[in-house]
Scaffold this active site. Structure first.
Site, mmCIF file in Angstrom:
data_model
loop_
_atom_site.group_PDB
_atom_site.id
_atom_site.type_symbol
_atom_site.label_atom_id
_atom_site.label_comp_id
_atom_site.label_asym_id
_atom_site.label_seq_id
_atom_site.Cartn_x
_atom_site.Cartn_y
_atom_site.Cartn_z
ATOM 1 N N LYS A 92 -35.031 -22.463 23.817
ATOM 2 C CA LYS A 92 -36.147 -22.953 22.650
ATOM 3 C C LYS A 92 -35.395 -23.969 21.597
ATOM 4 C CE LYS A 92 -39.249 -19.000 22.947
ATOM 5 N NZ LYS A 92 -38.409 -18.148 24.176
ATOM 6 N N SER A 110 -33.738 -17.674 26.010
ATOM 7 C CA SER A 110 -34.446 -18.173 24.928
ATOM 8 C C SER A 110 -33.403 -19.002 24.097
ATOM 9 C CB SER A 110 -35.198 -16.939 24.051
ATOM 10 O OG SER A 110 -36.243 -16.638 24.903
ATOM 11 N N TYR A 118 -43.867 -13.602 18.588
ATOM 12 C CA TYR A 118 -43.046 -14.255 19.678
ATOM 13 C C TYR A 118 -43.610 -14.426 21.142
ATOM 14 C CZ TYR A 118 -38.603 -15.439 21.684
ATOM 15 O OH TYR A 118 -37.526 -16.048 22.390
#
Length: 383
Positions: A65, A62, A171
């Site tokens: 991102k 992640s 999330y």
């Protein structure tokens, strides 16, 4: 600027990593002008006894991102994407979104039309309504009742919303849809766009979507009951969709270059990647009074419940968690951060002009020892 490695600093971090029982780790502290500290410890493959190096390729999950969010903001600046118009024109799959309200007695999902359209701003701020099957139990239950999607397939991201767009922070897979919006707006594969517009200009030569990791990449480790490690065969870069939410593999030096670019307001080594205004917009809270950062868990074997700063009302920018208060001995108020599921972490402190990245490859997420080692790195940066 040459890397600086005071012996006491080296020992403090090495001790924290050893105490944590991590398989291996790499880490860097940087400022606007260069590298303040760098190092690698332990093993990239603890089963085979192969040592970790500073430039060992790791799955950053992640931490992808932030990169993809910045790519989207490049396209906003160019007029190819808009923050607040409905995204369905580029992504027909997101037209007529449905909100999950519960399940019938037989498990059938109960849906209603969402009260508004999904925008790029919703996606970048995790307020669109999307979740993750390993975070929210409702998403896991939805897939269990409709069929678990094949890993890496687009079906992983096709789910009802948990709430109306803009109503809450949760999330989820929103940044994967950002990646698909980038592809739709440019006609390029996501990895090709990132290579041409971020990685090549920044000299991030080891960062890419990799369906197959190189032999000398770090392995993802799991702790066994006897204290030994087992290898978890996983490649987040594989599949039909290049995951904007978690598919990149990279190195500490490459990611540190990305962090330095953000610290410098969108420029590094004479290469302007994005405007200072765009960096400023990404770096300020975009979700009002909503609180960001807390993640529940439906699969604690992958990621137990997690909250970076449970005592703070953390916000979210266009791609980053933002702490509104100073963390004693560590980052300033208004710093930016996030993490990757295999216990990689970073922070960016714009007010002090300092940033750091810590990468290990260990499951599950939120490992207490890894978090303490990361905190040690951060304390070193401000000592």
């Amino acid at each position: 600027m040459a890397s600086v490695r005071p012996m006491s600093t080296e020992k403090a971090l090495a001790k924290a990593i050893e105490t944590a029982g991590l398989p291996g780790a790499s880490a860097m502290i940087v400022d606007k002008d260069g590298i303040r500290f760098s190092g690698a410890w332990g093993m990239r493959d603890a089963v085979a006894g192969k040592p970790m190096a500073l430039d060992t390729i790791c799955q950053i999950a992640s931490m992808t991102k932030a990169v993809v969010s910045l790519a989207a903001m490049q396209l906003v600046e160019q007029g190819k994407l808009t923050l607040d118009g409905p995204i369905e024109g580029l992504l027909p799959d997101l037209a007529d979104p449905q909100v999950l309200t519960g399940f019938a007695d037989d498990g059938t999902p109960q849906l209603r039309p969402a009260k508004g359209a999904i925008t790029l701003r919703h996606l970048l701020t995790h307020t669109a309504g999307f979740g993750y099957h390993f975070v929210q139990s409702e998403v896991l239950q939805y897939f269990q009742n409709t069929g678990m999607p094949t890993p890496g397939s687009k079906a992983n991201f096709q789910m009802p919303l948990l709430f109306d767009p803009g109503e809450k922070w949760e999330y989820g897979v929103a940044t994967d849809w950002v990646g698909m919006a980038i592809e739709a707006a440019t006609g390029m594969r996501l990895g090709d766009y990132l290579e041409a517009n971020i990685f090549a200009p920044l000299g991030m030569t080891d960062t890419a979507f990799r369906a197959v990791l190189p032999e000398d990449a770090a392995k993802v480790h799991m702790r066994m009951p006897g204290g030994e490690f087992a290898i978890m065969p996983v490649s987040l870069g594989a599949g039909e969709v290049q995951s904007g939410g978690g598919g990149l593999s990279s190195t500490a030096p490459d990611y540190a270059r990305f962090l330095r670019m953000v610290l410098r307001g969108g420029e590094l080594d004479g290469q302007r990647i994005i405007s200072e205004k765009a960096i400023a917009d990404m770096s300020c809270n975009q979700i009002g009074e909503l609180r960001a950062g807390y993640m529940a868990s439906s699969m604690p074997e992958l990621a137990p419940p997690y909250d970076t700063f449970p005592e703070q009302h953390t916000g979210w920018g266009l791609g980053f968690l933002i702490n509104p208060e100073q963390v004693e001995g560590r980052r300033s108020a208004g710093s930016l951060a996030w993490a990757g599921i295999f216990n990689s972490y970073y922070w960016i402190d714009p007010s002090k002009g300092i940033a750091g990245v810590f990468i290990t490859q260990l499951s599950p997420f939120g490992d207490p020892g890894a978090l303490e080692a990361f905190a040690t790195l951060e304390r070193i940066a401000y000592a």
